[in-house]
Design a protein around this motif. Structure first.
Motif, PDB file in Angstrom:
ATOM      1  N   MET A   1       0.926  -1.094   0.026  1.00  0.00           N
ATOM      2  CA  MET A   1      -0.017   0.146  -0.019  1.00  0.00           C
ATOM      3  C   MET A   1       0.946   1.089  -0.138  1.00  0.00           C
ATOM      4  O   MET A   1       1.892   1.220   0.820  1.00  0.00           O
ATOM      5  CB  MET A   1      -0.810  -0.029   1.377  1.00  0.00           C
ATOM      6  N   THR A   2       0.691   2.112  -0.852  1.00  0.00           N
ATOM      7  CA  THR A   2       1.433   3.253  -1.113  1.00  0.00           C
ATOM      8  C   THR A   2       0.554   4.622  -0.831  1.00  0.00           C
ATOM      9  O   THR A   2      -0.287   4.688  -1.231  1.00  0.00           O
ATOM     10  CB  THR A   2       2.155   3.416  -2.505  1.00  0.00           C
ATOM     11  N   ALA A   3       1.179   5.420   0.058  1.00  0.00           N
ATOM     12  CA  ALA A   3       0.705   6.639   0.117  1.00  0.00           C
ATOM     13  C   ALA A   3       0.708   7.666  -0.942  1.00  0.00           C
ATOM     14  O   ALA A   3       1.808   7.542  -1.471  1.00  0.00           O
ATOM     15  CB  ALA A   3       0.878   7.301   1.538  1.00  0.00           C
ATOM     16  N   GLY A   4      -0.139   8.571  -1.238  1.00  0.00           N
ATOM     17  CA  GLY A   4       0.203   9.571  -2.452  1.00  0.00           C
ATOM     18  C   GLY A   4      -0.086   9.268  -3.736  1.00  0.00           C
ATOM     19  O   GLY A   4       0.565   9.874  -4.516  1.00  0.00           O
ATOM     20  N   GLY A   5      -0.954   8.183  -3.832  1.00  0.00           N
ATOM     21  CA  GLY A   5      -1.391   7.974  -5.333  1.00  0.00           C
ATOM     22  C   GLY A   5      -0.989   6.527  -5.661  1.00  0.00           C
ATOM     23  O   GLY A   5      -1.360   6.251  -6.856  1.00  0.00           O
ATOM     24  N   GLY A   6      -0.168   5.863  -5.116  1.00  0.00           N
ATOM     25  CA  GLY A   6      -0.217   4.229  -5.439  1.00  0.00           C
ATOM     26  C   GLY A   6      -1.364   3.547  -5.383  1.00  0.00           C
ATOM     27  O   GLY A   6      -2.197   3.782  -4.752  1.00  0.00           O
ATOM     28  N   GLN A   7      -1.129   2.328  -5.820  1.00  0.00           N
ATOM     29  CA  GLN A   7      -2.256   1.163  -5.771  1.00  0.00           C
ATOM     30  C   GLN A   7      -2.266   0.469  -4.471  1.00  0.00           C
ATOM     31  O   GLN A   7      -1.128  -0.006  -4.195  1.00  0.00           O
ATOM     32  CB  GLN A   7      -2.108   0.290  -6.937  1.00  0.00           C
ATOM     33  N   GLY A   8      -3.353   0.467  -3.850  1.00  0.00           N
ATOM     34  CA  GLY A   8      -3.403  -0.458  -2.475  1.00  0.00           C
ATOM     35  C   GLY A   8      -4.046  -1.549  -2.626  1.00  0.00           C
ATOM     36  O   GLY A   8      -4.137  -2.142  -3.858  1.00  0.00           O
ATOM     37  N   MET A   9      -4.206  -2.221  -1.538  1.00  0.00           N
ATOM     38  CA  MET A   9      -5.051  -3.516  -1.757  1.00  0.00           C
ATOM     39  C   MET A   9      -6.430  -3.110  -2.282  1.00  0.00           C
ATOM     40  O   MET A   9      -7.250  -2.551  -2.122  1.00  0.00           O
ATOM     41  CB  MET A   9      -5.291  -4.206  -0.377  1.00  0.00           C
ATOM     42  N   GLY A  10      -6.714  -4.479  -3.211  1.00  0.00           N
ATOM     43  CA  GLY A  10      -8.147  -4.418  -3.696  1.00  0.00           C
ATOM     44  C   GLY A  10      -8.396  -3.433  -4.961  1.00  0.00           C
ATOM     45  O   GLY A  10      -9.260  -3.066  -5.412  1.00  0.00           O
ATOM     46  N   GLY A  11      -6.955  -2.887  -5.346  1.00  0.00           N
ATOM     47  CA  GLY A  11      -7.187  -1.811  -6.568  1.00  0.00           C
ATOM     48  C   GLY A  11      -7.368  -0.397  -5.996  1.00  0.00           C
ATOM     49  O   GLY A  11      -7.613   0.319  -6.926  1.00  0.00           O
ATOM     50  N   ALA A  12      -7.401  -0.091  -4.596  1.00  0.00           N
ATOM     51  CA  ALA A  12      -8.042   1.056  -4.244  1.00  0.00           C
ATOM     52  C   ALA A  12      -6.798   2.039  -4.255  1.00  0.00           C
ATOM     53  O   ALA A  12      -5.598   1.942  -3.910  1.00  0.00           O
ATOM     54  CB  ALA A  12      -8.419   1.142  -2.824  1.00  0.00           C
ATOM     55  N   THR A  13      -7.058   3.393  -4.622  1.00  0.00           N
ATOM     56  CA  THR A  13      -6.043   4.305  -4.512  1.00  0.00           C
ATOM     57  C   THR A  13      -6.055   4.999  -3.263  1.00  0.00           C
ATOM     58  O   THR A  13      -7.038   5.537  -2.669  1.00  0.00           O
ATOM     59  CB  THR A  13      -5.906   5.357  -5.653  1.00  0.00           C
ATOM     60  N   MET A  14      -4.820   4.876  -2.522  1.00  0.00           N
ATOM     61  CA  MET A  14      -4.733   5.487  -1.209  1.00  0.00           C
ATOM     62  C   MET A  14      -3.730   6.776  -1.399  1.00  0.00           C
ATOM     63  O   MET A  14      -2.991   6.872  -2.363  1.00  0.00           O
ATOM     64  CB  MET A  14      -3.929   4.595  -0.384  1.00  0.00           C
ATOM     65  N   ARG A  15      -4.334   7.719  -0.448  1.00  0.00           N
ATOM     66  CA  ARG A  15      -3.614   9.014  -0.523  1.00  0.00           C
ATOM     67  C   ARG A  15      -3.603   9.347   0.850  1.00  0.00           C
ATOM     68  O   ARG A  15      -4.213   9.294   1.779  1.00  0.00           O
ATOM     69  CB  ARG A  15      -4.348  10.092  -1.498  1.00  0.00           C
ATOM     70  N   LEU A  16      -2.463  10.153   1.110  1.00  0.00           N
ATOM     71  CA  LEU A  16      -2.098  10.702   2.525  1.00  0.00           C
ATOM     72  C   LEU A  16      -2.912  12.214   2.532  1.00  0.00           C
ATOM     73  O   LEU A  16      -2.671  13.022   1.644  1.00  0.00           O
ATOM     74  CB  LEU A  16      -0.515  10.889   2.755  1.00  0.00           C
ATOM     75  N   GLN A  17      -3.499  12.271   3.666  1.00  0.00           N
ATOM     76  CA  GLN A  17      -4.313  13.560   3.529  1.00  0.00           C
ATOM     77  C   GLN A  17      -3.956  14.660   4.939  1.00  0.00           C
ATOM     78  O   GLN A  17      -4.031  13.935   6.064  1.00  0.00           O
ATOM     79  CB  GLN A  17      -5.821  13.380   3.517  1.00  0.00           C
ATOM     80  N   ARG A  18      -3.631  15.729   5.126  1.00  0.00           N
ATOM     81  CA  ARG A  18      -3.555  16.417   6.068  1.00  0.00           C
ATOM     82  C   ARG A  18      -5.031  16.918   6.543  1.00  0.00           C
ATOM     83  O   ARG A  18      -5.538  17.402   5.930  1.00  0.00           O
ATOM     84  CB  ARG A  18      -2.758  17.590   5.841  1.00  0.00           C
ATOM     85  N   VAL A  19      -5.240  16.866   7.942  1.00  0.00           N
ATOM     86  CA  VAL A  19      -6.540  17.089   8.496  1.00  0.00           C
ATOM     87  C   VAL A  19      -6.464  18.011   9.603  1.00  0.00           C
ATOM     88  O   VAL A  19      -5.364  17.902  10.338  1.00  0.00           O
ATOM     89  CB  VAL A  19      -7.022  15.781   9.113  1.00  0.00           C
ATOM     90  N   SER A  20      -7.001  19.196   9.492  1.00  0.00           N
ATOM     91  CA  SER A  20      -7.106  20.340  10.529  1.00  0.00           C
ATOM     92  C   SER A  20      -8.588  20.286  11.155  1.00  0.00           C
ATOM     93  O   SER A  20      -9.510  20.836  10.245  1.00  0.00           O
ATOM     94  CB  SER A  20      -6.755  21.567  10.201  1.00  0.00           C
ATOM     95  N   LEU A  21      -8.950  20.003  12.257  1.00  0.00           N
ATOM     96  CA  LEU A  21     -10.047  20.296  12.770  1.00  0.00           C
ATOM     97  C   LEU A  21     -10.232  21.273  13.892  1.00  0.00           C
ATOM     98  O   LEU A  21      -9.438  21.192  14.850  1.00  0.00           O
ATOM     99  CB  LEU A  21     -10.822  18.843  13.243  1.00  0.00           C
TER     100      LEU A  21
END
Length: 73
Positions: A1-21
């Motif tokens: 599984m790769t953050a930032g646009g790689g292919q993860g498990m099951g073909g899902a695209t995973m991305r790293l997201q900054r969250v401010s709440l």
């Protein structure tokens, strides 16, 4: 599984997201409401309370900064 646009498990695209709440929380434990708020933005990898202010009636205003892994099918 790769953050930032790689292919993860099951073909899902995973991305790293900054969250401010910013949250206003009722008196009591903090962990459960924080985890619920962060879960709406993906799977938190790490998070921190970066500011906190006591409000009248025991409420607390907090600012959270987090990094979350977000998957899109």
């Amino acid at each position: 599984m790769t953050a930032g646009g790689g292919q993860g498990m099951g073909g899902a695209t995973m991305r790293l997201q900054r969250v401010s709440l910013e949250l206003i929380l009722e008196p009591g434990p903090l962990l459960d409401p924080i985890e619920k708020a962060l879960a709406q933005h993906g799977s938190p990898l790490r998070w921190a309370i970066t500011a906190c202010t006591a409000l009248p009636g025991g409420q607390r205003w907090i600012r959270l900064e987090a990094m979350a892994l977000h998957g899109a099918p």
